[in-house]
Design an enzyme around this catalytic site. Structure first.
Site, PDB file in Angstrom:
ATOM      1  N   THR A  76       0.605  -1.236  -0.027  1.00 42.09           N
ATOM      2  CA  THR A  76      -0.056   0.028   0.092  1.00 42.09           C
ATOM      3  C   THR A  76       0.897   1.184   0.115  1.00 42.09           C
ATOM      4  OG1 THR A  76      -1.431   1.157   1.337  1.00 42.09           O
ATOM      5  CG2 THR A  76      -0.042  -0.351   2.500  1.00 42.09           C
ATOM      6  N   ASP A  77       0.478   2.280  -0.502  1.00 39.68           N
ATOM      7  CA  ASP A  77       0.918   3.611  -0.634  1.00 39.68           C
ATOM      8  C   ASP A  77       1.240   4.144   1.126  1.00 39.68           C
ATOM      9  OD1 ASP A  77      -1.776   4.285  -0.156  1.00 39.68           O
ATOM     10  OD2 ASP A  77      -1.676   5.734  -1.609  1.00 39.68           O
ATOM     11  N   GLU A  78       0.375   3.665   1.912  1.00 38.62           N
ATOM     12  CA  GLU A  78       0.371   3.962   3.441  1.00 38.62           C
ATOM     13  C   GLU A  78       1.735   3.873   3.951  1.00 38.62           C
ATOM     14  OE1 GLU A  78      -2.787   3.366   5.775  1.00 38.62           O
ATOM     15  OE2 GLU A  78      -4.504   3.274   3.956  1.00 38.62           O
ATOM     16  N   TYR A 137      -1.700  -0.687  11.224  1.00 38.31           N
ATOM     17  CA  TYR A 137      -2.026  -1.411   9.770  1.00 38.31           C
ATOM     18  C   TYR A 137      -0.882  -1.001   8.834  1.00 38.31           C
ATOM     19  CZ  TYR A 137      -3.203  -1.588   4.879  1.00 38.31           C
ATOM     20  OH  TYR A 137      -3.131  -2.116   3.680  1.00 38.31           O
ATOM     21  N   LYS A 197       2.356  -3.375   7.385  1.00 35.98           N
ATOM     22  CA  LYS A 197       2.508  -3.452   6.027  1.00 35.98           C
ATOM     23  C   LYS A 197       4.036  -3.150   5.588  1.00 35.98           C
ATOM     24  CE  LYS A 197      -0.010  -4.391   3.177  1.00 35.98           C
ATOM     25  NZ  LYS A 197      -0.150  -5.805   2.549  1.00 35.98           N
TER      26      LYS A 197
HETATM   27  P1  NAD Z   1      -9.639  -7.433   2.634  1.00 37.13           P
HETATM   28  O1  NAD Z   1      -9.591  -7.023   3.991  1.00 37.13           O
HETATM   29  O2  NAD Z   1     -10.945  -7.079   1.913  1.00 37.13           O
HETATM   30  O3  NAD Z   1      -9.287  -8.801   2.349  1.00 37.13           O
HETATM   31  C1  NAD Z   1      -8.368  -9.632   2.897  1.00 37.13           C
HETATM   32  C2  NAD Z   1      -8.386 -11.042   2.678  1.00 37.13           C
HETATM   33  O4  NAD Z   1      -7.472 -11.769   3.549  1.00 37.13           O
HETATM   34  C3  NAD Z   1      -9.638 -11.510   3.214  1.00 37.13           C
HETATM   35  O5  NAD Z   1     -10.397 -12.468   2.400  1.00 37.13           O
HETATM   36  C4  NAD Z   1      -9.442 -12.142   4.579  1.00 37.13           C
HETATM   37  O6  NAD Z   1     -10.126 -13.354   4.923  1.00 37.13           O
HETATM   38  C5  NAD Z   1      -7.848 -12.803   4.059  1.00 37.13           C
HETATM   39  N1  NAD Z   1      -7.187 -12.836   5.075  1.00 37.13           N
HETATM   40  C6  NAD Z   1      -6.793 -12.279   6.548  1.00 37.13           C
HETATM   41  N2  NAD Z   1      -6.109 -12.774   7.387  1.00 37.13           N
HETATM   42  C7  NAD Z   1      -5.556 -14.014   6.669  1.00 37.13           C
HETATM   43  C8  NAD Z   1      -4.613 -15.106   7.071  1.00 37.13           C
HETATM   44  N3  NAD Z   1      -4.123 -15.025   8.190  1.00 37.13           N
HETATM   45  N4  NAD Z   1      -4.620 -16.122   6.286  1.00 37.13           N
HETATM   46  C9  NAD Z   1      -5.440 -16.149   5.073  1.00 37.13           C
HETATM   47  N5  NAD Z   1      -6.033 -15.316   4.644  1.00 37.13           N
HETATM   48  C10 NAD Z   1      -6.128 -14.192   5.250  1.00 37.13           C
HETATM   49  O7  NAD Z   1      -8.483  -6.668   1.877  1.00 37.13           O
HETATM   50  P2  NAD Z   1      -7.967  -5.890   0.494  1.00 37.13           P
HETATM   51  O8  NAD Z   1      -8.795  -4.425   0.330  1.00 37.13           O
HETATM   52  O9  NAD Z   1      -8.676  -6.594  -0.740  1.00 37.13           O
HETATM   53  O10 NAD Z   1      -6.767  -5.638   0.290  1.00 37.13           O
HETATM   54  C11 NAD Z   1      -5.837  -6.820  -0.003  1.00 37.13           C
HETATM   55  C12 NAD Z   1      -4.451  -6.676  -0.022  1.00 37.13           C
HETATM   56  O11 NAD Z   1      -4.128  -5.319  -0.588  1.00 37.13           O
HETATM   57  C13 NAD Z   1      -3.955  -6.139   1.326  1.00 37.13           C
HETATM   58  O12 NAD Z   1      -2.600  -6.754   1.332  1.00 37.13           O
HETATM   59  C14 NAD Z   1      -3.817  -4.566   1.446  1.00 37.13           C
HETATM   60  O13 NAD Z   1      -2.760  -4.139   2.442  1.00 37.13           O
HETATM   61  C15 NAD Z   1      -3.455  -4.048   0.026  1.00 37.13           C
HETATM   62  N6  NAD Z   1      -4.045  -2.899  -0.451  1.00 37.13           N
HETATM   63  C16 NAD Z   1      -5.286  -2.686  -0.105  1.00 37.13           C
HETATM   64  C17 NAD Z   1      -5.750  -1.583  -0.895  1.00 37.13           C
HETATM   65  C18 NAD Z   1      -7.224  -0.931  -0.795  1.00 37.13           C
HETATM   66  O14 NAD Z   1      -7.574   0.185  -1.054  1.00 37.13           O
HETATM   67  N7  NAD Z   1      -8.267  -1.730  -0.323  1.00 37.13           N
HETATM   68  C19 NAD Z   1      -4.898  -0.492  -1.287  1.00 37.13           C
HETATM   69  C20 NAD Z   1      -3.543  -0.965  -1.469  1.00 37.13           C
HETATM   70  C21 NAD Z   1      -3.028  -2.056  -1.140  1.00 37.13           C
HETATM   71  O1  TDX Z   2     -16.913   6.247   7.453  1.00 43.00           O
HETATM   72  C1  TDX Z   2     -16.015   6.743   6.900  1.00 43.00           C
HETATM   73  N1  TDX Z   2     -15.653   8.080   6.729  1.00 43.00           N
HETATM   74  C2  TDX Z   2     -14.525   8.610   6.390  1.00 43.00           C
HETATM   75  O2  TDX Z   2     -14.286   9.912   6.293  1.00 43.00           O
HETATM   76  C3  TDX Z   2     -14.679   5.851   6.792  1.00 43.00           C
HETATM   77  C4  TDX Z   2     -14.858   4.285   6.861  1.00 43.00           C
HETATM   78  C5  TDX Z   2     -13.542   6.601   6.233  1.00 43.00           C
HETATM   79  N2  TDX Z   2     -13.467   7.754   6.108  1.00 43.00           N
HETATM   80  C6  TDX Z   2     -12.046   8.338   5.650  1.00 43.00           C
HETATM   81  C7  TDX Z   2     -10.872   8.039   6.203  1.00 43.00           C
HETATM   82  C8  TDX Z   2     -10.023   7.957   4.943  1.00 43.00           C
HETATM   83  O3  TDX Z   2      -9.652   9.470   4.603  1.00 43.00           O
HETATM   84  O4  TDX Z   2     -12.316   7.879   4.123  1.00 43.00           O
HETATM   85  C9  TDX Z   2     -10.906   7.939   3.861  1.00 43.00           C
HETATM   86  C10 TDX Z   2     -10.861   6.444   3.188  1.00 43.00           C
HETATM   87  O5  TDX Z   2     -10.784   5.290   4.615  1.00 43.00           O
HETATM   88  P1  TDX Z   2     -10.688   3.846   4.465  1.00 43.00           P
HETATM   89  O6  TDX Z   2     -11.725   3.330   3.202  1.00 43.00           O
HETATM   90  O7  TDX Z   2     -10.821   3.300   5.682  1.00 43.00           O
HETATM   91  O8  TDX Z   2      -9.456   3.750   3.692  1.00 43.00           O
HETATM   92  P2  TDX Z   2      -7.893   4.240   4.212  1.00 43.00           P
HETATM   93  O9  TDX Z   2      -7.732   4.191   5.525  1.00 43.00           O
HETATM   94  O10 TDX Z   2      -7.627   5.267   3.202  1.00 43.00           O
HETATM   95  O11 TDX Z   2      -7.096   2.671   3.830  1.00 43.00           O
HETATM   96  C11 TDX Z   2      -7.427   2.093   2.460  1.00 43.00           C
HETATM   97  O12 TDX Z   2      -6.389   2.301   1.579  1.00 43.00           O
HETATM   98  C12 TDX Z   2      -5.028   2.129   1.730  1.00 43.00           C
HETATM   99  C13 TDX Z   2      -7.383   0.604   2.690  1.00 43.00           C
HETATM  100  O13 TDX Z   2      -8.395   0.539   3.665  1.00 43.00           O
HETATM  101  C14 TDX Z   2      -6.044   0.034   2.899  1.00 43.00           C
HETATM  102  O14 TDX Z   2      -6.233  -1.192   3.139  1.00 43.00           O
HETATM  103  C15 TDX Z   2      -5.032   0.487   1.985  1.00 43.00           C
HETATM  104  O15 TDX Z   2      -3.855  -0.153   2.210  1.00 43.00           O
END
Ligand code: NAD
Ligand code: TDX
Length: 335
Positions: free
Chosen positions: A120-122, A147, A151
């Site tokens: 992630t960019d975080e 988190y 990562k």
């Molecule tokens: P998500 O929470 O929707 O899905 C995570 C999945 O991993 C789930 O199916 C969960 O059951 C599984 N999991 C959790 N712990 C586990 C374990 N110990 N063993 C096996 N499976 C396990 O997450 P996502 O949003 O799909 O993110 C996927 C990946 O992408 C993560 O590594 C996250 O850091 C990265 N990422 C997410 C975003 C975003 O915006 N969502 C952005 C950049 C990077």
């Molecule tokens: O109810 C809400 N109201 C609100 O203002 C929620 C749930 C979030 N927010 C804000 C917080 C953040 O500024 O919206 C923005 C996005 O929030 P999230 O969806 O929780 O994402 P963020 O914390 O930015 O992280 C996401 O992007 C990077 C993913 O959850 C991570 O897994 C990924 O690494």
């Protein structure tokens, strides 16, 4: 080619599996997923006859050893992924994101299996709202939350296993994803499903925080591009120039749903809330030739709203418990 996709029942992993099954008939997919609260087998229902599903933990070294011995590539999506949860209980974040990655790295090292690490960019921390800078592959790590720190730690494990043991790995750090099958705890699906249920969207703090939105299919195509053409040991940033502040996102969701764009609430801010993320994906675009298909956030958001409207059976069972959890800490504030 045999691919082991960890976290394939989660948001991005499930979309990756769908895309791979649709576009790469030569690839045999095995999903390893623990099915935590964030994993949902229904997300894999459309492809269930075309993949192998293994219910298990990425930190289970015996299971991981057996699965990695039998694959050509590991794409590691599995993680605890929600910042808000990590503030209440960091323990599963350390266990899955760090120990789980360690278990996979030891197995790919043993069997010399190609590994792609999803991050992630975080890991780079945040940027000021008025800063013209964006994150690049050279930006120093500076994570803010439990988190993002786990990562960041997992990325560093990958880098060390490449350098010390010659593991054939690449890393991608992507910005905020949106699209189908995203859990209703996350910002965009939470607000879409609130509006569909007649509930006012909830903005943290002042709503001025900026995220750099990318459609999940563009993220996943970039991942395949890196697997196909990337250089071993390198990191690639993935982003689609989608910087938007949270208030604008909520106003656009309301407008696209035919509601009054001012019909939302401000609630207590997230502790340590990162101000702004922004990705410079020049390297991915110029060296590997990737470009996003979804260039217009508004139309991507409309398609996502349409998906949630059409798939209430997928998200409705998880909505109430998610909102009960939020209501324990969230309080309405004046703007
Ligand atoms: P998500 O929470 O929707 O899905 C995570 C999945 O991993 C789930 O199916 C969960 O059951 C599984 N999991 C959790 N712990 C586990 C374990 N110990 N063993 C096996 N499976 C396990 O997450 P996502 O949003 O799909 O993110 C996927 C990946 O992408 C993560 O590594 C996250 O850091 C990265 N990422 C997410 C975003 C975003 O915006 N969502 C952005 C950049 C990077
Ligand atoms: O109810 C809400 N109201 C609100 O203002 C929620 C749930 C979030 N927010 C804000 C917080 C953040 O500024 O919206 C923005 C996005 O929030 P999230 O969806 O929780 O994402 P963020 O914390 O930015 O992280 C996401 O992007 C990077 C993913 O959850 C991570 O897994 C990924 O690494």
């Amino acid at each position: 080619m045999r691919v082991l996709v960890t976290g394939g029942a989660g948001f991005i992993g499930a979309n990756f599996v769908h895309q791979t099954v649709a576009e790469r008939p030569d690839v045999a997919v095995t999903v390893l997923d623990k099915l935590t609260y964030a994993g949902n087998l229904d997300s894999l229902d459309p492809v269930k006859d075309k993949i192998t599903f293994v219910h298990g933990d990425v930190a289970d070294t015996a299971l991981v050893d057996r699965l990695v011995a039998d694959t050509d590539l590991v794409v590691h999506f599995a993680a605890e992924s929600h910042n808000d949860n990590s503030l209440h209980d960091p323990s599963p974040f350390v266990q899955t994101n760090l120990i789980g990655t360690f278990a996979l790295l030891e197995a790919v090292r043993k069997y010399d299996v190609r590994y792609h690490h999803i991050s992630t960019d975080e890991v780079y921390g945040d940027l000021a709202l008025d800063d013209p800078a964006k994150f690049t592959e050279a930006t120093a790590y500076n994570p803010s939350s439990p988190y993002s720190s786990t990562k960041a730690g997992s990325d560093l494990l990958v880098r060390a296993w490449v350098r010390s043991f010659g593991v054939r790995a690449t890393i991608s750090n992507c910005s905020n994803n949106y699209g189908p099958y995203q859990h209703v705890e996350k910002f965009i699906p939470r607000q879409i499903t609130n509006v569909l249920l007649g509930v006012r969207p909830k903005l943290y703090g002042s709503g001025t925080n900026v995220r750099d939105w990318i459609h999940v299919d563009d993220h996943n195509r970039a991942v395949w591009t890196i697997i196909d053409k990337g250089t071993i040991g390198e990191t690639y940033l993935i982003g689609a120039d989608g910087e938007t502040d949270n208030r604008t996102v909520v106003e656009t969701v309301l407008e696209l749903c035919g509601k009054d764009p001012s019909d939302f609430d401000f609630v207590t801010d997230r502790p340590g809330h990162d101000l702004r993320y922004a990705i410079d994906a020049t390297r991915l675009r110029t060296e590997l030739g990737w470009q996003p298909v979804y260039q217009d956030f508004r139309s991507g958001l409309q398609a996502t709203i349409d998906w949630y409207r059409a798939n209430e059976a997928w998200w409705r069972p998880h909505k109430d418990a998610t909102e009960v959890a939020y209501s324990r800490t969230e309080q309405l504030i004046q703007p």
